[in-house]
Design a protein around this motif. Sequence first.
Motif, mmCIF file in Angstrom:
data_model
loop_
_atom_site.group_PDB
_atom_site.id
_atom_site.type_symbol
_atom_site.label_atom_id
_atom_site.label_comp_id
_atom_site.label_asym_id
_atom_site.label_seq_id
_atom_site.Cartn_x
_atom_site.Cartn_y
_atom_site.Cartn_z
ATOM 1 N N LEU A 135 0.829 -1.211 0.000
ATOM 2 C CA LEU A 135 0.000 0.000 0.000
ATOM 3 C C LEU A 135 0.863 1.260 0.000
ATOM 4 C CD1 LEU A 135 -2.867 -0.974 2.477
ATOM 5 C CD2 LEU A 135 -2.997 -0.811 -0.014
ATOM 6 N N VAL A 136 1.957 1.233 0.735
ATOM 7 C CA VAL A 136 2.866 2.381 0.779
ATOM 8 C C VAL A 136 3.455 2.657 -0.594
ATOM 9 C CG1 VAL A 136 5.136 3.147 1.611
ATOM 10 C CG2 VAL A 136 3.494 2.242 3.212
ATOM 11 N N HIS A 137 3.791 1.600 -1.317
ATOM 12 C CA HIS A 137 4.506 1.761 -2.578
ATOM 13 C C HIS A 137 3.625 1.738 -3.830
ATOM 14 C CE1 HIS A 137 7.781 0.644 0.208
ATOM 15 N NE2 HIS A 137 8.388 1.601 -0.462
ATOM 16 N N ALA A 138 2.323 1.625 -3.676
ATOM 17 C CA ALA A 138 1.433 1.657 -4.844
ATOM 18 C C ALA A 138 1.629 2.982 -5.592
ATOM 19 C CB ALA A 138 -0.015 1.494 -4.409
ATOM 20 N N LYS A 139 1.749 2.875 -6.899
ATOM 21 C CA LYS A 139 2.029 4.068 -7.721
ATOM 22 C C LYS A 139 0.773 4.759 -8.239
ATOM 23 C CE LYS A 139 6.592 3.442 -7.930
ATOM 24 N NZ LYS A 139 7.115 3.518 -6.587
ATOM 25 N N THR A 140 -0.305 3.998 -8.408
ATOM 26 C CA THR A 140 -1.524 4.564 -8.992
ATOM 27 C C THR A 140 -2.744 4.171 -8.168
ATOM 28 O OG1 THR A 140 -1.997 2.647 -10.391
ATOM 29 C CG2 THR A 140 -0.524 4.344 -11.323
ATOM 30 N N GLU A 141 -3.829 4.895 -8.378
ATOM 31 C CA GLU A 141 -5.082 4.556 -7.714
ATOM 32 C C GLU A 141 -5.553 3.164 -8.128
ATOM 33 O OE1 GLU A 141 -4.531 7.577 -9.025
ATOM 34 O OE2 GLU A 141 -4.838 8.948 -7.343
ATOM 35 N N ASP A 142 -5.346 2.803 -9.391
ATOM 36 C CA ASP A 142 -5.738 1.469 -9.868
ATOM 37 C C ASP A 142 -4.963 0.379 -9.126
ATOM 38 O OD1 ASP A 142 -7.639 2.402 -11.657
ATOM 39 O OD2 ASP A 142 -6.291 2.342 -13.379
ATOM 40 N N GLU A 143 -3.670 0.577 -8.972
ATOM 41 C CA GLU A 143 -2.847 -0.406 -8.257
ATOM 42 C C GLU A 143 -3.295 -0.509 -6.791
ATOM 43 O OE1 GLU A 143 1.859 -1.260 -7.111
ATOM 44 O OE2 GLU A 143 1.364 0.483 -8.340
ATOM 45 N N TYR A 144 -3.537 0.623 -6.166
ATOM 46 C CA TYR A 144 -3.989 0.650 -4.769
ATOM 47 C C TYR A 144 -5.332 -0.072 -4.639
ATOM 48 C CZ TYR A 144 -4.109 2.814 -0.093
ATOM 49 O OH TYR A 144 -4.109 3.047 1.261
ATOM 50 N N TYR A 145 -6.229 0.203 -5.565
ATOM 51 C CA TYR A 145 -7.538 -0.434 -5.589
ATOM 52 C C TYR A 145 -7.398 -1.957 -5.661
ATOM 53 C CZ TYR A 145 -12.116 -1.812 -7.487
ATOM 54 O OH TYR A 145 -13.324 -2.421 -7.702
ATOM 55 N N GLU A 146 -6.538 -2.430 -6.544
ATOM 56 C CA GLU A 146 -6.334 -3.876 -6.710
ATOM 57 C C GLU A 146 -5.771 -4.495 -5.431
ATOM 58 O OE1 GLU A 146 -7.476 -5.746 -9.146
ATOM 59 O OE2 GLU A 146 -8.260 -3.944 -10.111
ATOM 60 N N ILE A 147 -4.866 -3.807 -4.772
ATOM 61 C CA ILE A 147 -4.293 -4.323 -3.522
ATOM 62 C C ILE A 147 -5.380 -4.430 -2.456
ATOM 63 C CG2 ILE A 147 -2.679 -3.841 -1.630
ATOM 64 C CD1 ILE A 147 -0.915 -2.399 -3.810
ATOM 65 N N VAL A 148 -6.182 -3.384 -2.302
ATOM 66 C CA VAL A 148 -7.247 -3.388 -1.292
ATOM 67 C C VAL A 148 -8.275 -4.473 -1.614
ATOM 68 C CG1 VAL A 148 -9.133 -2.054 -0.276
ATOM 69 C CG2 VAL A 148 -6.926 -0.980 -0.652
ATOM 70 N N CYS A 149 -8.675 -4.568 -2.862
ATOM 71 C CA CYS A 149 -9.653 -5.587 -3.248
ATOM 72 C C CYS A 149 -9.116 -7.000 -3.060
ATOM 73 C CB CYS A 149 -10.094 -5.395 -4.696
ATOM 74 S SG CYS A 149 -11.183 -3.986 -4.931
ATOM 75 N N GLY A 150 -7.800 -7.157 -3.092
ATOM 76 C CA GLY A 150 -7.178 -8.459 -2.940
ATOM 77 C C GLY A 150 -6.892 -8.848 -1.500
ATOM 78 N N MET A 151 -7.231 -7.978 -0.554
ATOM 79 C CA MET A 151 -6.974 -8.292 0.846
ATOM 80 C C MET A 151 -7.777 -9.511 1.281
ATOM 81 S SD MET A 151 -6.534 -4.479 2.660
ATOM 82 C CE MET A 151 -8.107 -4.539 3.366
ATOM 83 N N LYS A 152 -7.199 -10.262 2.197
ATOM 84 C CA LYS A 152 -7.864 -11.451 2.725
ATOM 85 C C LYS A 152 -9.216 -11.060 3.331
ATOM 86 C CE LYS A 152 -7.171 -15.111 6.094
ATOM 87 N NZ LYS A 152 -6.371 -15.538 7.238
ATOM 88 N N GLY A 153 -10.257 -11.789 2.958
ATOM 89 C CA GLY A 153 -11.589 -11.519 3.499
ATOM 90 C C GLY A 153 -12.425 -10.588 2.648
ATOM 91 N N MET A 154 -11.940 -10.248 1.454
ATOM 92 C CA MET A 154 -12.639 -9.293 0.603
ATOM 93 C C MET A 154 -13.733 -9.925 -0.256
ATOM 94 S SD MET A 154 -11.725 -6.294 1.098
ATOM 95 C CE MET A 154 -12.362 -5.529 -0.352
#
Length: 156
Positions: A135-154
């Motif tokens: 999350l700290v190193h995500a470069k774009t909103e799309d990348e951040y979105y994908e990381i959050v959506c990929g969190m365990k329990g999503m």
Amino acid sequence: MKKDMIFKELIQLDWEVKDQGEFFDKMVDKLYALGYVKDTYKEAIKTREANYPTALPVEPFPVAIPHADMIHIIKPFIACTRLKNPVDWCEMANNDVIHPVKFVFMLGFMKSDEHIDLLQVLVENFQDPALMDRLVHAKTEDEYYEIVCGMKGMEI
């Protein structure tokens, strides 16, 4: 936690705010303009946060998860923000301890029992240093979105 509560239009990277109050003003104005919250939400979120602070002292980065009563919500959401510089935020259940929060996950619920499971999932994920590093190193909103959506329990 449900992926259907996360919207790309509510991902903010490296927002510059001087304090918690400015964050709430800026975020709630956006939520209101996009039709997620009622005009009563800003006062409600500030009051609730003053009485029941939401910073979690997780390592490596403290995270805040502010939310207000469902009567102020029009459409459920999780607004995910990475601040450019951390802001002071009182610890959950302990107003005497302040943490430098870099991540804010503002929550809007439509059901009274929805938040308990969601909070548990978030807390578990925020304790994963590898995830927080991504999350700290995500470069774009799309990348951040994908990381959050990929969190365990999503799962929806």
